[in-house]
Design an enzyme around this catalytic site. Structure first.
Site, PDB file in Angstrom:
ATOM      1  N   ASP A 189      35.363 -40.000  81.454  1.00  0.00           N
ATOM      2  CA  ASP A 189      34.357 -39.904  82.528  1.00  0.00           C
ATOM      3  C   ASP A 189      32.981 -39.497  82.021  1.00  0.00           C
ATOM      4  O   ASP A 189      32.200 -38.891  82.748  1.00  0.00           O
ATOM      5  CB  ASP A 189      34.787 -38.888  83.619  1.00  0.00           C
ATOM      6  CG  ASP A 189      36.188 -39.142  84.109  1.00  0.00           C
ATOM      7  OD1 ASP A 189      36.528 -40.311  84.317  1.00  0.00           O
ATOM      8  OD2 ASP A 189      36.942 -38.168  84.273  1.00  0.00           O
ATOM      9  N   GLY A 245      30.538 -41.408  81.343  1.00  0.00           N
ATOM     10  CA  GLY A 245      29.477 -42.340  81.726  1.00  0.00           C
ATOM     11  C   GLY A 245      29.359 -43.470  80.708  1.00  0.00           C
ATOM     12  O   GLY A 245      28.271 -44.030  80.498  1.00  0.00           O
ATOM     13  N   LYS A 246      30.488 -43.825  80.099  1.00  0.00           N
ATOM     14  CA  LYS A 246      30.471 -44.897  79.086  1.00  0.00           C
ATOM     15  C   LYS A 246      30.042 -46.231  79.675  1.00  0.00           C
ATOM     16  O   LYS A 246      29.325 -47.000  79.035  1.00  0.00           O
ATOM     17  CB  LYS A 246      31.867 -45.057  78.451  1.00  0.00           C
ATOM     18  CG  LYS A 246      32.323 -43.865  77.653  1.00  0.00           C
ATOM     19  CD  LYS A 246      33.713 -44.065  77.130  1.00  0.00           C
ATOM     20  CE  LYS A 246      34.770 -44.042  78.213  1.00  0.00           C
ATOM     21  NZ  LYS A 246      34.965 -42.762  78.894  1.00  0.00           N
ATOM     22  N   ASN A 297      43.968 -46.764  84.518  1.00  0.00           N
ATOM     23  CA  ASN A 297      43.637 -45.337  84.636  1.00  0.00           C
ATOM     24  C   ASN A 297      42.139 -45.105  84.472  1.00  0.00           C
ATOM     25  O   ASN A 297      41.601 -44.100  84.907  1.00  0.00           O
ATOM     26  CB  ASN A 297      44.420 -44.493  83.608  1.00  0.00           C
ATOM     27  CG  ASN A 297      44.343 -45.030  82.185  1.00  0.00           C
ATOM     28  OD1 ASN A 297      43.866 -46.144  81.968  1.00  0.00           O
ATOM     29  ND2 ASN A 297      44.822 -44.268  81.228  1.00  0.00           N
ATOM     30  N   ALA A 298      41.462 -46.042  83.824  1.00  0.00           N
ATOM     31  CA  ALA A 298      40.016 -45.915  83.602  1.00  0.00           C
ATOM     32  C   ALA A 298      39.263 -46.340  84.856  1.00  0.00           C
ATOM     33  O   ALA A 298      39.780 -47.091  85.672  1.00  0.00           O
ATOM     34  CB  ALA A 298      39.603 -46.807  82.444  1.00  0.00           C
ATOM     35  N   GLY A 299      38.065 -45.854  84.996  1.00  0.00           N
ATOM     36  CA  GLY A 299      37.246 -46.290  86.116  1.00  0.00           C
ATOM     37  C   GLY A 299      35.805 -46.285  85.673  1.00  0.00           C
ATOM     38  O   GLY A 299      35.238 -45.230  85.434  1.00  0.00           O
ATOM     39  N   HIS A 300      35.237 -47.462  85.483  1.00  0.00           N
ATOM     40  CA  HIS A 300      33.848 -47.534  85.052  1.00  0.00           C
ATOM     41  C   HIS A 300      32.998 -48.013  86.217  1.00  0.00           C
ATOM     42  O   HIS A 300      33.252 -49.071  86.783  1.00  0.00           O
ATOM     43  CB  HIS A 300      33.714 -48.481  83.847  1.00  0.00           C
ATOM     44  CG  HIS A 300      34.341 -47.924  82.602  1.00  0.00           C
ATOM     45  ND1 HIS A 300      34.501 -48.640  81.450  1.00  0.00           N
ATOM     46  CD2 HIS A 300      34.831 -46.696  82.344  1.00  0.00           C
ATOM     47  CE1 HIS A 300      35.074 -47.875  80.539  1.00  0.00           C
ATOM     48  NE2 HIS A 300      35.287 -46.702  81.062  1.00  0.00           N
ATOM     49  N   GLN A 357      38.702 -43.676  78.676  1.00  0.00           N
ATOM     50  CA  GLN A 357      39.045 -42.255  78.456  1.00  0.00           C
ATOM     51  C   GLN A 357      38.167 -41.670  77.331  1.00  0.00           C
ATOM     52  O   GLN A 357      37.084 -42.167  77.119  1.00  0.00           O
ATOM     53  CB  GLN A 357      40.540 -42.067  78.152  1.00  0.00           C
ATOM     54  CG  GLN A 357      41.454 -42.366  79.341  1.00  0.00           C
ATOM     55  CD  GLN A 357      41.808 -43.823  79.469  1.00  0.00           C
ATOM     56  OE1 GLN A 357      42.140 -44.471  78.494  1.00  0.00           O
ATOM     57  NE2 GLN A 357      41.746 -44.363  80.666  1.00  0.00           N
ATOM     58  N   THR A 361      41.183 -41.856  90.968  1.00  0.00           N
ATOM     59  CA  THR A 361      42.086 -41.102  91.850  1.00  0.00           C
ATOM     60  C   THR A 361      41.367 -40.291  92.925  1.00  0.00           C
ATOM     61  O   THR A 361      42.006 -39.799  93.843  1.00  0.00           O
ATOM     62  CB  THR A 361      42.919 -40.107  91.015  1.00  0.00           C
ATOM     63  OG1 THR A 361      42.001 -39.242  90.339  1.00  0.00           O
ATOM     64  CG2 THR A 361      43.789 -40.814  89.994  1.00  0.00           C
ATOM     65  N   GLY A 362      40.054 -40.119  92.804  1.00  0.00           N
ATOM     66  CA  GLY A 362      39.298 -39.325  93.776  1.00  0.00           C
ATOM     67  C   GLY A 362      39.493 -37.819  93.609  1.00  0.00           C
ATOM     68  O   GLY A 362      38.954 -37.026  94.382  1.00  0.00           O
ATOM     69  N   PRO A 406      38.968 -34.008  92.467  1.00  0.00           N
ATOM     70  CA  PRO A 406      37.795 -33.274  91.963  1.00  0.00           C
ATOM     71  C   PRO A 406      37.993 -32.961  90.492  1.00  0.00           C
ATOM     72  O   PRO A 406      39.095 -32.615  90.065  1.00  0.00           O
ATOM     73  CB  PRO A 406      37.778 -31.980  92.783  1.00  0.00           C
ATOM     74  CG  PRO A 406      39.087 -31.900  93.473  1.00  0.00           C
ATOM     75  CD  PRO A 406      39.716 -33.261  93.476  1.00  0.00           C
ATOM     76  N   LEU A 419      21.832 -35.434  82.189  1.00  0.00           N
ATOM     77  CA  LEU A 419      20.995 -34.275  81.857  1.00  0.00           C
ATOM     78  C   LEU A 419      20.346 -33.709  83.122  1.00  0.00           C
ATOM     79  O   LEU A 419      20.146 -32.506  83.254  1.00  0.00           O
ATOM     80  CB  LEU A 419      19.913 -34.684  80.841  1.00  0.00           C
ATOM     81  CG  LEU A 419      19.066 -33.555  80.294  1.00  0.00           C
ATOM     82  CD1 LEU A 419      19.885 -32.600  79.435  1.00  0.00           C
ATOM     83  CD2 LEU A 419      17.883 -34.080  79.478  1.00  0.00           C
TER      84      LEU A 419
HETATM   85  P1  IMP Z   1      47.413 -41.242  82.322  1.00  0.00           P
HETATM   86  O1  IMP Z   1      46.452 -41.910  81.393  1.00  0.00           O
HETATM   87  O2  IMP Z   1      47.362 -41.791  83.726  1.00  0.00           O
HETATM   88  O3  IMP Z   1      48.800 -41.178  81.765  1.00  0.00           O
HETATM   89  O4  IMP Z   1      46.941 -39.706  82.468  1.00  0.00           O
HETATM   90  C1  IMP Z   1      47.021 -38.771  81.392  1.00  0.00           C
HETATM   91  C2  IMP Z   1      45.848 -37.787  81.434  1.00  0.00           C
HETATM   92  O5  IMP Z   1      44.645 -38.488  81.133  1.00  0.00           O
HETATM   93  C3  IMP Z   1      45.617 -37.128  82.798  1.00  0.00           C
HETATM   94  O6  IMP Z   1      45.125 -35.819  82.587  1.00  0.00           O
HETATM   95  C4  IMP Z   1      44.531 -37.964  83.429  1.00  0.00           C
HETATM   96  O7  IMP Z   1      43.775 -37.264  84.381  1.00  0.00           O
HETATM   97  C5  IMP Z   1      43.699 -38.308  82.193  1.00  0.00           C
HETATM   98  N1  IMP Z   1      42.959 -39.574  82.333  1.00  0.00           N
HETATM   99  C6  IMP Z   1      43.466 -40.818  82.261  1.00  0.00           C
HETATM  100  N2  IMP Z   1      42.483 -41.727  82.411  1.00  0.00           N
HETATM  101  C7  IMP Z   1      41.350 -41.035  82.579  1.00  0.00           C
HETATM  102  C8  IMP Z   1      39.979 -41.434  82.740  1.00  0.00           C
HETATM  103  O8  IMP Z   1      39.614 -42.615  82.755  1.00  0.00           O
HETATM  104  N3  IMP Z   1      39.083 -40.414  82.860  1.00  0.00           N
HETATM  105  C9  IMP Z   1      39.455 -39.111  82.804  1.00  0.00           C
HETATM  106  N4  IMP Z   1      40.700 -38.698  82.645  1.00  0.00           N
HETATM  107  C10 IMP Z   1      41.650 -39.659  82.525  1.00  0.00           C
END
Ligand code: IMP
Length: 430
Positions: free
Chosen positions: A13, A15-16, A38-41, A225, A306-307, A309, A337
């Protein structure tokens, strides 16, 4: 032209997407090398904001080709819905513009169900995964029982393999976790439809990129990540199951080391983390609220996927120095910044105190920071709004001092700082 790698220097997270977007202006290929849904850009195009989970954010530039490398795990449902929403926004997506590696592994409803069941089973020791099936999909890859995108090219064989996979997952779901089984026929039906749609996109990404490099094209490797979530180099076991670090880019795209030119580490001006695990410089109360925001703005610190916090804290230079070492960073890009504007002072964690000793570096990697207390240096803050600043000279003195201190403590130059959420709210140096 070379391969440039954009890597997260913290817990994700950072800001890539934003930095990739900037670099994409000059790139010919933008390639994702690890992780999955799992990523969200977050990227913005003509006032529309997208949350991309799989498709490299650089594809919103019409001149780039997007690639999803073998190191990524792909949920076809997520991919197809992203293709649709990009098309609706007028971004052309076709097999000339988007390529998927035949060797990338697939996420199935079985992997998602297992992720949920395993997290429940962990109880207090839960990792806090995104529940997107990431861990179980990579586990199948490592135990050589995974399904790859290339398997979709032979539909008959694919149906058989997928059905057998769901039946095997069902045994684990019901036997180990007391969870409901899945309907294998329903899964196969859905996946066959997606296979037909995705077939034209499945290629040899390594070969495509290598040919591009030979023709003098610029390839940008987009990490998901961050370093501290790396399976080997992160805060194990509170990590993801892939390799977000720079070496992961080579492995996850099938490219050689000699191609690499720049390795850009992206870090926020402070620290955040989602999910469980150690976080020495974490803060709570009023200051946490200031750093996190309330969730009203898209840039507030709430998970894109995931929303949830995010946990927040001061910038940790012990961990950033570690990220410089593990990735061989050539430079840093600092985001957000502007969030520090108006604080009474800015703190920066320069070392840890543990059992009466001051440690400037990690002893046994970041998994070993549980009992570390941060040693802070306090720097003066600034009140001036940074959002209209576009040059080093126009930055307030204390903001410049903060950046110089980060350079000093990390040993690498800062090339870029973001000073607001808009695309152009960036100061580039050098
Ligand atoms: P997983 O990748 O869903 O198995 O999650 C494993 C850990 O990585 C957890 O603590 C997640 O919150 C964290 N995580 C996975 N993807 C991201 C991401 O894109 N940004 C921040 N944390 C992440």
């Amino acid at each position: 032209m070379p391969l440039d790698i954009i890597v997260g220097a913290q817990w994700g997270d950072e800001g890539k997407g934003r930095v990739v977007d900037l670099f994409s202006a000059k790139a010919d290929y933008v390639a994702r090398y690890n992780g999955g849904g799992n990523a969200g850009h977050t990227v913005t195009l003509r006032e529309k904001t997208f949350k991309l989970h799989l498709i490299p954010s650089g594809v919103i530039h019409s001149h780039t080709v997007g690639a999803v490398g073998n190191g990524v795990v792909v949920n076809p449902a997520t991919l197809i819905s992203e293709i649709d929403s990009l098309r609706q926004a007028g971004v052309e997506i076709n097999p000339e513009r988007l390529c998927l590696s035949y060797a990338a592994h697939m996420i199935t409803p079985g992997h998602r169900a297992l992720d949920g069941a395993q997290e429940l089973d962990r109880g207090q020791a839960a990792i806090g995964t995104t529940l997107r099936g990431i861990g179980p999909a990579y586990a199948d890859k490592v135990t050589r029982s995974g399904i790859r995108l290339g398997d979709m090219l032979d539909l008959e064989k694919f149906s058989g393999v997928l059905e057998a996979h769901i039946l095997s997952v069902n045994q684990r779901l019901t036997g180990l976790y007391g969870a409901e089984p899945l309907d294998p026929k329903a899964v196969v039906k859905e996946y066959i439809e997606w296979a037909v749609q995705l077939k034209p996109y499945i290629k040899d990404v390594s070969l495509l990129l290598e040919n591009g490099l030979k023709q003098g094209r610029l390839v940008l490797a987009e990490g998901a990540q961050g370093t501290l979530l790396d399976l080997d180099h992160g805060t194990y076991p509170f990590v993801t199951s892939s390799y977000p670090t720079a070496a992961g880019a080579l492995m996850g795209l099938g490219l050689g080391v000699g191609n690499v030119e720049r390795v850009v580490g992206v870090t926020k001006a402070f620290q955040t983390r989602v999910g469980a695990g150690p976080f020495p410089s974490e803060v709570s109360g009023e200051i946490a609220l200031r750093l996190r925001g309330t969730g009203q703005n898209p840039w507030d610190e709430f998970g894109t996927t995931t929303g949830r916090p995010r946990r927040v804290g001061w910038l940790d230079m012990v961990l950033l120095r570690y990220a410089v070492r593990i990735n061989g960073l050539t430079e840093l890009a600092i985001t957000k910044l502007d969030i520090l504007t108006g604080l009474e002072c800015v703190k920066i964690c320069v070392a840890y105190r543990r059992e009466g000793q001051v440690l400037e570096n990690l002893r046994f990697g970041p998994a070993d920071i549980d009992n570390c207390e941060p040693v802070y240096e306090e720097l003066p803050a600034w009140r001036d709004d940074l959002r209209s600043v576009r040059s080093w000279e126009k930055l307030p003195g204390p903001a410049r001092a903060y950046i110089l201190r980060i350079e000093d403590l990390s040993g690498v130059p800062v090339r870029l700082v973001s000073v607001g959420p808009e695309r152009d709210q960036v100061v580039e140096f050098g």
